[in-house]
Design a protein around this motif. Sequence first.
Motif, mmCIF file in Angstrom:
data_model
loop_
_atom_site.group_PDB
_atom_site.id
_atom_site.type_symbol
_atom_site.label_atom_id
_atom_site.label_comp_id
_atom_site.label_asym_id
_atom_site.label_seq_id
_atom_site.Cartn_x
_atom_site.Cartn_y
_atom_site.Cartn_z
ATOM 1 N N ILE B 88 -9.249 3.195 -7.139
ATOM 2 C CA ILE B 88 -8.580 4.411 -6.663
ATOM 3 C C ILE B 88 -8.636 5.500 -7.722
ATOM 4 N N PHE B 283 -9.010 11.549 -4.413
ATOM 5 C CA PHE B 283 -7.963 10.871 -3.634
ATOM 6 C C PHE B 283 -8.195 11.060 -2.143
ATOM 7 N N ILE B 286 -10.445 8.632 -0.445
ATOM 8 C CA ILE B 286 -9.898 7.342 -0.005
ATOM 9 C C ILE B 286 -9.591 7.412 1.490
ATOM 10 N N ILE B 287 -8.977 8.530 1.901
ATOM 11 C CA ILE B 287 -8.664 8.722 3.318
ATOM 12 C C ILE B 287 -9.956 8.777 4.126
ATOM 13 N N PHE B 290 -11.383 5.353 4.833
ATOM 14 C CA PHE B 290 -10.688 4.592 5.878
ATOM 15 C C PHE B 290 -10.894 5.222 7.249
#
Lengths: 304, 358
Positions: B88, B283, B286-287, B290
């Motif tokens: 992350i 960051f 990351i979204i 997914f």
Amino acid sequence: MGLFEAILLTVVTAATPLLIAALGELVVERSGVLNLGVEGMMIVGAATGFAVAILTGSALLGVLAAVAAGMAMAALFAGLTLGLAANQVATGLALTILGLGLSGLIGRDFIGARRDPMAKIVVPYLSDIPVIGKLVFAQDPIVYASVALLAGVWWFLFRSRAGLVLRAVGESHASAHALGYSVLKIRFLAVLFGGGCAGLAGAYLSLAYTPFWSPGMTAGRGWIALAIVVFASWLPLRVAIGAYLFGGVTVLQLHAQAQGLGIPSQLMSALPYLATILVLVLISAGRRGSQAPASLGTPFVPDR
Amino acid sequence: MRIVLERRDDRPRWLSFASPLAAVVLTMIAGAILFALMGRNPVAALKVFFIDPLSDGWALQELAVKATPLILISVGLTLCYRSNNWNIGAEGQLVMGAIFGSWLALATHGTPNGPWVIAAMLALGALGGMLWALIPALLKTRFGVNEILASLMLVYVAELTLDYLVRGRWRDPKGFNFPQSVNFEPEATMPLLAESGRLHVGFLIAIAVALTAAFVMARMIKGFEIRLVGEAPRAARFAGFDDRRTTLLVFAVSGALAGLAGIIEVSGPIGQLQPSISPGYGFTAIIVAFLGRLNPIGALVAALFLALTFIGGENAQIAMRIPLDVTRVFQGLLLFFVLGCDAFLLYRLRILATGRTA
């Protein structure tokens, strides 16, 4: 008051938010849930606590609102990870991203506002004892609360029946379920407790530590709290040691920056983060096998 | 009456497309409620956020520019997350890539050079990001250190390193003490794709990377290894796959891609080194990973959507004085809804009559 005494006092204030947040996360992880959203819950707590304290003029209401805000965030997390068995790592990250945004919205109108830091509880006479007097007998209420929380969490986990059940759920949710315990209900309560603690830690930052709100003011403390739980091998007393150790590192780098030793300030600011990594390496390398609760991070779906 | 989750026996194909779409729709509904709470007209605000950035050619170019780093980083992250490696810290790897690549731009500044400069910068950027990502990977494989915490802590360290450099030795001496480097020479900037606008070659690189990753994951033994290590670690071990090598590989690749994204940002849209070079692409990616269902092609599409939220957020700030934090709230909500909707791929809800003991 000597420099040494002043440094010790600031170590306490730097360690308290870490201690509170890490104790909350400890209980959550002991129940088998990994909530990586501590940073998000903490900063929403900081913003909400400050906003409510300014609006109502009452620090107590601010603290209560911060705890409630942390719990609301935690409930969101619980709904997804417990109710829908979603991935806990990803949901925790979502909670952090959402929290950073929400805190900005909540705190937007309060940037630049100031209020006096929370009043300290001064015990007469005892606080006049040299060196330890101010340290032990003249702190703000949240510092005392953090010590009570430490004792309470230790007693609950290792001396109460409910704590035993909670640990059993974290070690083997299938066995606990077979014994008739409601795994999801216990985990839900643990997650709520963790959220309340993170909110309280946030309130300490904005109401006592730096008595104003600034965006992003938690500056990774939520993540350091998570690291402290690992460092502590999931034991409450070691969490306290870890929190004070990290508080010490934070304060030392601030004092070193103030002294201007010719070391770049950025290097000093990076120290707490580097220390976290170093400590994780030492702890992980020295340990045989994992001491984490066995069910940590695995979702539980009861079959009928 | 009780509602319980029940494991699905089948996994219908249409659901894996419907679930991200449902998440997007739910995010927009939540967004409308949020705008209404803030006293803004929800329809107008949603239009500014999600429709206006698609209205003209210039805006579409901007969309591709913003999507470029998101595609690069999220494709790397899909490999990591597929193999159960939780990197992350892409934001830090992005910053390190920018620092490594910019070193060459600053070292060759003011001397006549050929187009090799930008190519070498990109390579150095990828190297920087890779080395930075290998730190948590090595700590994980060597000492069992939690990679989530280690990679995240290194984000702060990377950002402070950049801050030190642009305020110190890399500051532009003629820059009136502003914390920024000199503007890069033309040879050290990304070639543009169109005469006007900011669209640059980086976007094509990002698409090529996504297609390559999709091919590797679906058709090559390495991709199978990565997926198997994540889904069935025991089976992977029996098959002779070394999960430590997989960890190092996916961290190296995702770090290199994040580093590439960093140097592309600095040598493209920004054109110089500053204390802050990314609005949190590492960051947001990351979204993206997914939302794209941990699939490189899915990530490509999802990156375009999240780029939209960045541009929409800026537009809404200018047009309707809606604070930029709304973008973050949107992104967080989106990830929540994505994860929630994904639950219905694995489980179905069953409503039970009361009276039966669970």
